[in-house]
Write a protein that holds these residues in place. Structure first.
Motif, short mmCIF file in Angstrom:
data_model
loop_
_atom_site.label_atom_id
_atom_site.label_comp_id
_atom_site.label_asym_id
_atom_site.label_seq_id
_atom_site.Cartn_x
_atom_site.Cartn_y
_atom_site.Cartn_z
N TYR A 150 0.83 -1.20 0.00
CA TYR A 150 0.00 0.00 0.00
C TYR A 150 0.87 1.25 0.00
N ASP A 151 0.32 2.28 -0.59
CA ASP A 151 1.02 3.55 -0.55
C ASP A 151 1.06 4.04 0.90
N ASP A 152 2.13 4.75 1.24
CA ASP A 152 2.28 5.23 2.61
C ASP A 152 1.14 6.13 3.05
N SER A 153 0.55 6.83 2.09
CA SER A 153 -0.51 7.78 2.44
C SER A 153 -1.85 7.09 2.68
N VAL A 154 -1.91 5.82 2.33
CA VAL A 154 -3.16 5.09 2.48
C VAL A 154 -3.27 4.52 3.89
N GLU A 155 -4.36 4.79 4.50
CA GLU A 155 -4.57 4.30 5.86
C GLU A 155 -4.99 2.84 5.82
N ASP A 156 -5.07 2.27 7.00
CA ASP A 156 -5.46 0.86 7.04
C ASP A 156 -6.95 0.66 6.80
N ARG A 157 -7.63 1.69 6.35
CA ARG A 157 -9.03 1.55 5.97
C ARG A 157 -9.16 0.82 4.63
N PHE A 158 -8.05 0.68 3.91
CA PHE A 158 -8.06 0.07 2.58
C PHE A 158 -7.44 -1.32 2.65
N THR A 159 -8.13 -2.28 2.03
CA THR A 159 -7.63 -3.64 1.98
C THR A 159 -7.82 -4.21 0.58
N ILE A 160 -6.77 -4.79 0.05
CA ILE A 160 -6.82 -5.41 -1.28
C ILE A 160 -6.70 -6.92 -1.13
N ASP A 161 -7.55 -7.64 -1.82
CA ASP A 161 -7.40 -9.09 -1.90
C ASP A 161 -7.85 -9.56 -3.27
N ARG A 162 -7.69 -10.83 -3.51
CA ARG A 162 -8.06 -11.36 -4.81
C ARG A 162 -8.63 -12.76 -4.66
N ASP A 163 -9.44 -13.12 -5.62
CA ASP A 163 -10.04 -14.45 -5.67
C ASP A 163 -9.60 -15.07 -6.98
N LYS A 164 -8.69 -16.01 -6.90
CA LYS A 164 -8.16 -16.61 -8.13
C LYS A 164 -9.24 -17.35 -8.91
N ALA A 165 -10.08 -18.06 -8.22
CA ALA A 165 -11.11 -18.85 -8.90
C ALA A 165 -12.07 -17.95 -9.68
N LYS A 166 -12.42 -16.82 -9.09
CA LYS A 166 -13.35 -15.91 -9.75
C LYS A 166 -12.62 -14.92 -10.66
N LYS A 167 -11.30 -14.92 -10.58
CA LYS A 167 -10.48 -13.96 -11.34
C LYS A 167 -10.94 -12.53 -11.06
N LYS A 168 -10.95 -12.22 -9.78
CA LYS A 168 -11.33 -10.87 -9.38
C LYS A 168 -10.35 -10.35 -8.34
N VAL A 169 -10.17 -9.05 -8.39
CA VAL A 169 -9.40 -8.33 -7.40
C VAL A 169 -10.36 -7.37 -6.71
N TYR A 170 -10.16 -7.21 -5.40
CA TYR A 170 -11.08 -6.39 -4.63
C TYR A 170 -10.34 -5.28 -3.90
N LEU A 171 -11.06 -4.18 -3.72
CA LEU A 171 -10.56 -3.10 -2.87
C LEU A 171 -11.67 -2.79 -1.87
N GLN A 172 -11.40 -3.14 -0.63
CA GLN A 172 -12.34 -2.87 0.45
C GLN A 172 -11.97 -1.54 1.09
N ILE A 173 -12.94 -0.65 1.20
CA ILE A 173 -12.70 0.63 1.84
C ILE A 173 -13.69 0.79 2.99
N ASN A 174 -13.16 0.93 4.17
CA ASN A 174 -14.00 1.12 5.35
C ASN A 174 -13.88 2.56 5.85
N GLY A 175 -14.86 2.99 6.62
CA GLY A 175 -14.80 4.33 7.16
C GLY A 175 -14.64 5.38 6.09
N LEU A 176 -15.45 5.29 5.05
CA LEU A 176 -15.30 6.20 3.92
C LEU A 176 -15.39 7.66 4.36
#
Length: 121
Positions: free
Chosen positions: A59-85
């Motif tokens: 993650y970029d240093d400026s990005v808080e821990d409100r952001f989480t990236i994960d991926r699902d290989k089977a579905k071939k998807k990448v996700y960006l979870q953003i909390n506390g928008l």
């Protein structure tokens, strides 16, 4: 690599959103999938990335821990979870794919069309 982001929308401050990026192409394990965002009137900025093969994230240093990236290989998807928008998170969010020997050397060459996130106060 072809990418298509989705999941954006209008959200109230404090809420959460999970952006998705459908990925297609060959040998995805060789790629790093990144997320960038471009706020109104600002340049596109790096948010974070995930190594498709290992699942390691960066993650970029400026990005808080409100952001989480994960991926699902089977579905071939990448996700960006953003909390506390926050209102400042309002931007078009792009997923991208690239290659590089280290996180700082990844060259992103394939881009999705972007998905708009609008956060209201």
């Amino acid at each position: 690599v072809q990418l298509q982001a989705s999941g954006g929308g209008l959200v109230q401050a404090g809420g959460s959103l999970r952006l998705s990026c459908a990925v297609s192409g060959r040998t995805l394990s060789w790629y790093v999938m990144g997320w960038f965002r471009q706020a109104p009137g600002k340049e596109r900025a790096f948010v974070g990335a995930i190594d498709w093969g290992t699942g390691n994230t960066y993650y970029d240093d400026s990005v808080e821990d409100r952001f989480t990236i994960d991926r699902d290989k089977a579905k071939k998807k990448v996700y960006l979870q953003i909390n506390g928008l926050q209102v400042e998170d309002t931007a078009v969010y792009y997923c991208t794919a690239g290659q590089g020997s280290t996180w700082s050397r990844v060259k992103y060459v394939d881009w999705g069309q972007g998905t708009l996130v609008t956060v209201s106060s």
